[in-house]
Design a protein around this motif. Structure first.
Motif, PDB file in Angstrom:
ATOM      1  N   VAL A 261      22.035 -16.208  60.276  1.00 11.71           N
ATOM      2  CA  VAL A 261      21.265 -15.222  61.030  1.00 11.71           C
ATOM      3  C   VAL A 261      20.171 -15.951  61.801  1.00 11.71           C
ATOM      4  O   VAL A 261      19.646 -16.977  61.365  1.00 11.71           O
ATOM      5  N   GLY A 262      19.859 -15.436  62.955  1.00  9.01           N
ATOM      6  CA  GLY A 262      18.792 -15.999  63.772  1.00  9.01           C
ATOM      7  C   GLY A 262      18.368 -14.982  64.802  1.00  9.01           C
ATOM      8  O   GLY A 262      18.834 -13.836  64.798  1.00  9.01           O
ATOM      9  N   ALA A 263      17.472 -15.390  65.682  1.00  2.00           N
ATOM     10  CA  ALA A 263      16.976 -14.466  66.693  1.00  2.00           C
ATOM     11  C   ALA A 263      16.824 -15.170  68.024  1.00  2.00           C
ATOM     12  O   ALA A 263      16.480 -16.354  68.096  1.00  2.00           O
ATOM     13  N   LEU A 264      17.111 -14.422  69.063  1.00  2.00           N
ATOM     14  CA  LEU A 264      16.809 -14.812  70.429  1.00  2.00           C
ATOM     15  C   LEU A 264      15.712 -13.889  70.926  1.00  2.00           C
ATOM     16  O   LEU A 264      15.852 -12.663  70.846  1.00  2.00           O
ATOM     17  N   TRP A 265      14.619 -14.454  71.386  1.00  4.27           N
ATOM     18  CA  TRP A 265      13.627 -13.671  72.109  1.00  4.27           C
ATOM     19  C   TRP A 265      13.775 -13.966  73.587  1.00  4.27           C
ATOM     20  O   TRP A 265      13.922 -15.116  73.996  1.00  4.27           O
TER      21      TRP A 265
ATOM     22  N   ILE B  33       2.847 -19.492  75.449  1.00  5.43           N
ATOM     23  CA  ILE B  33       3.707 -20.570  75.950  1.00  5.43           C
ATOM     24  C   ILE B  33       4.163 -20.273  77.376  1.00  5.43           C
ATOM     25  O   ILE B  33       4.164 -21.156  78.236  1.00  5.43           O
ATOM     26  N   GLY B  34       4.561 -19.034  77.624  1.00  2.00           N
ATOM     27  CA  GLY B  34       4.980 -18.647  78.963  1.00  2.00           C
ATOM     28  C   GLY B  34       6.453 -18.830  79.253  1.00  2.00           C
ATOM     29  O   GLY B  34       6.884 -18.690  80.406  1.00  2.00           O
ATOM     30  N   CYS B  35       7.251 -19.131  78.220  1.00  3.97           N
ATOM     31  CA  CYS B  35       8.689 -19.353  78.419  1.00  3.97           C
ATOM     32  C   CYS B  35       9.413 -18.027  78.634  1.00  3.97           C
ATOM     33  O   CYS B  35       8.838 -16.942  78.487  1.00  3.97           O
ATOM     34  N   ASP B  36      10.694 -18.119  78.955  1.00  5.53           N
ATOM     35  CA  ASP B  36      11.520 -16.923  79.165  1.00  5.53           C
ATOM     36  C   ASP B  36      12.386 -16.595  77.961  1.00  5.53           C
ATOM     37  O   ASP B  36      12.706 -15.433  77.718  1.00  5.53           O
ATOM     38  N   PHE B  37      12.781 -17.626  77.218  1.00  4.31           N
ATOM     39  CA  PHE B  37      13.629 -17.450  76.046  1.00  4.31           C
ATOM     40  C   PHE B  37      13.152 -18.391  74.941  1.00  4.31           C
ATOM     41  O   PHE B  37      12.776 -19.531  75.209  1.00  4.31           O
ATOM     42  N   TYR B  38      13.209 -17.887  73.713  1.00  8.86           N
ATOM     43  CA  TYR B  38      12.883 -18.718  72.545  1.00  8.86           C
ATOM     44  C   TYR B  38      13.903 -18.355  71.467  1.00  8.86           C
ATOM     45  O   TYR B  38      14.102 -17.174  71.162  1.00  8.86           O
ATOM     46  N   VAL B  39      14.564 -19.369  70.897  1.00 13.68           N
ATOM     47  CA  VAL B  39      15.638 -19.120  69.931  1.00 13.68           C
ATOM     48  C   VAL B  39      15.358 -19.876  68.638  1.00 13.68           C
ATOM     49  O   VAL B  39      14.796 -20.972  68.652  1.00 13.68           O
ATOM     50  N   PHE B  40      15.758 -19.270  67.511  1.00 13.44           N
ATOM     51  CA  PHE B  40      15.592 -19.959  66.232  1.00 13.44           C
ATOM     52  C   PHE B  40      16.583 -19.430  65.214  1.00 13.44           C
ATOM     53  O   PHE B  40      17.219 -18.386  65.420  1.00 13.44           O
ATOM     54  N   SER B  41      16.693 -20.162  64.099  1.00 13.02           N
ATOM     55  CA  SER B  41      17.596 -19.809  62.998  1.00 13.02           C
ATOM     56  C   SER B  41      16.792 -19.420  61.771  1.00 13.02           C
ATOM     57  O   SER B  41      15.774 -20.046  61.452  1.00 13.02           O
ATOM     58  N   GLY B  42      17.285 -18.419  61.043  1.00 13.20           N
ATOM     59  CA  GLY B  42      16.588 -17.966  59.848  1.00 13.20           C
ATOM     60  C   GLY B  42      16.510 -19.002  58.750  1.00 13.20           C
ATOM     61  O   GLY B  42      15.505 -19.095  58.043  1.00 13.20           O
TER      62      GLY B  42
END
Length: 405
Positions: free
Chosen positions: A232-236, A214-223
């Motif tokens: 709980v979730g994660a930030l990449w 994708i080439g993005c800088d941040f990707y966020v999601f929820s468990g």
């Protein structure tokens, strides 16, 4: 289809429940997915056999909890194709991940800078940037969508210029199911060196996510959107960006040194994870991703597309039923309105028949205004849904029409 949906359904205890004397038909997956027994077992095992804090104890339980906790970070890193495990930051969910980044962005924005979002944003990816721009004196710009709920890529591109500092958009619209061309949008933003965040709350459960491609800088999601626990979730984020990112919270775990006069921060990922984390949630999230990865992502998507096509075919036969969000590229989300009814009344009658859907504005009030509706009824499909569920849905819709006429 090679997916054995009946075997999959049997792994979800809640799908065996009855609601109002009817077998449950659960079609509210865009709000939260149900949990397979493998995830429930992982939570029970943690609390029953090795409940302990992580990173801090010199004993067996803490060592095991720490090991499982960090193994989970690797699971998520692999799932997103992160280049380094430290790029995965645990959060309470998508909203906290977006806010973590927005707090840092607000410190960097200057008057005259611009942030670009879209008309289809969830409030978490709209209000956050709206407020960040207000604090910094920057300008928020909104890329338009078509009446079908598809992003106007040409108009998006026209908004990107030398003043664009940050761009944020959803991988998939929670309200409409529209799949955005995230790689193309990222490339457009990167042409002016803007930072890019993708709201992946709806993206992670509907196909492989490769942040490198994708080439993005941040990707966020929820468990909880991907068969894992709530809370709980994660930030990449790219290591070279996150390693110096302004700290989000201060306290235990994220410290390098402390005196009464000052403090310094630890390395990633600790510097952005203050306090005792949701250890059980993290372990449960890893269990959910491991469970999901036993299936072929393309087969899951094909199954959901079959359900969407079947539901769309039935919807077109019902007089007075209008679909909201008909982009050609979308996941298994069917938002609709029934002529002469309120979505809340429709949802209430469907619930009485054991059919669970979502009604309202779906945390997307500006989007609803753009589409000219106060809200919609939304049925959203997942790996464990069947055509029989769709039949039950439309039987209930017809009854709602009759009762509300």
């Amino acid at each position: 289809m090679s997916l054995n949906v009946e075997q999959i359904r049997a792994q979800f205890p809640v799908l065996q429940e009855q609601v109002n004397g009817q077998p449950l038909v659960y079609l509210d997956n865009a709000a939260t997915t149900q949990k397979p027994q493998a995830v429930i077992d992982a939570l029970v095992e943690y609390y029953s056999t090795y409940n302990s804090n992580v990173h801090r104890g010199a004993h067996f339980l803490s060592d095991k909890a720490t090991r499982r906790y960090e193994e989970a970070r690797q699971v998520v890193a692999n799932y997103l194709n992160a280049s380094r495990t430290e790029e995965v930051i645990w959060t309470s969910g998508t909203t906290e991940g977006i806010n973590l980044i927005a707090q840092g962005v607000a410190q960097r924005l200057q008057p005259g800078d611009e942030v670009v979002v879209t008309e289809m944003e969830h409030h978490a990816n709209l209000v956050t940037w709206q407020q960040a721009c207000k604090r910094a004196g920057a300008k928020l710009k909104v890329a338009p969508i078509s009446d079908a709920g598809e992003l106007d890529v040409s108009a998006f591109k026209a908004l990107i210029n030398e003043h664009t500092a940050f761009v944020a958009f959803p991988h998939i619209s929670n309200a409409l199911g529209t799949i955005n061309p995230v790689k193309e949008l990222t490339a457009i933003a990167k042409s002016v060196n803007a930072l890019v965040l993708i709201d992946g709350a709806q993206g992670v459960a509907h196909g492989a996510v490769d942040v490198q491609t994708i080439g993005c800088d941040f990707y966020v999601f929820s468990g909880h959107k991907v068969f894992g626990p709530t809370g709980v979730g994660a930030l990449w984020g790219r290591y070279e960006i996150l390693k110096d990112w302004p700290v989000w919270l201060v306290g235990g775990e994220m410290i390098a040194t402390v005196t009464y006069q000052d403090a310094t921060w630890g390395e990633l990922p600790n510097r952005l994870e203050a306090g005792t984390p949701n250890i059980a949630g993290v372990i449960g999230l890893a269990a959910a991703i491991n469970w999901l990865q036993q299936f072929d992502a393309n087969e899951i998507l094909a199954h959901e597309q079959d359900l969407l096509a079947y539901a769309t075919e039935l919807a077109e036969r019902i007089e007075g039923m209008r679909l909201v969000g008909t982009a050609p590229q979308k996941i298994g989300v069917m938002s609709f309105v029934l002529e002469g009814t309120h979505p809340a009344d429709v949802g209430f009658i469907l619930d009485k028949q054991g059919v669970a859907i979502r009604t309202g504005d779906h945390c997307a009030q500006p989007l609803m205004k753009r589409l000219g509706v106060p809200g919609t009824a939304r049925a959203s499909f997942s790996i464990y849904n069947t055509r029989a569920d769709i039949d039950r849905l439309f039987s209930a819709i017809k009854k709602a029409q009759m009762m509300l006429a």
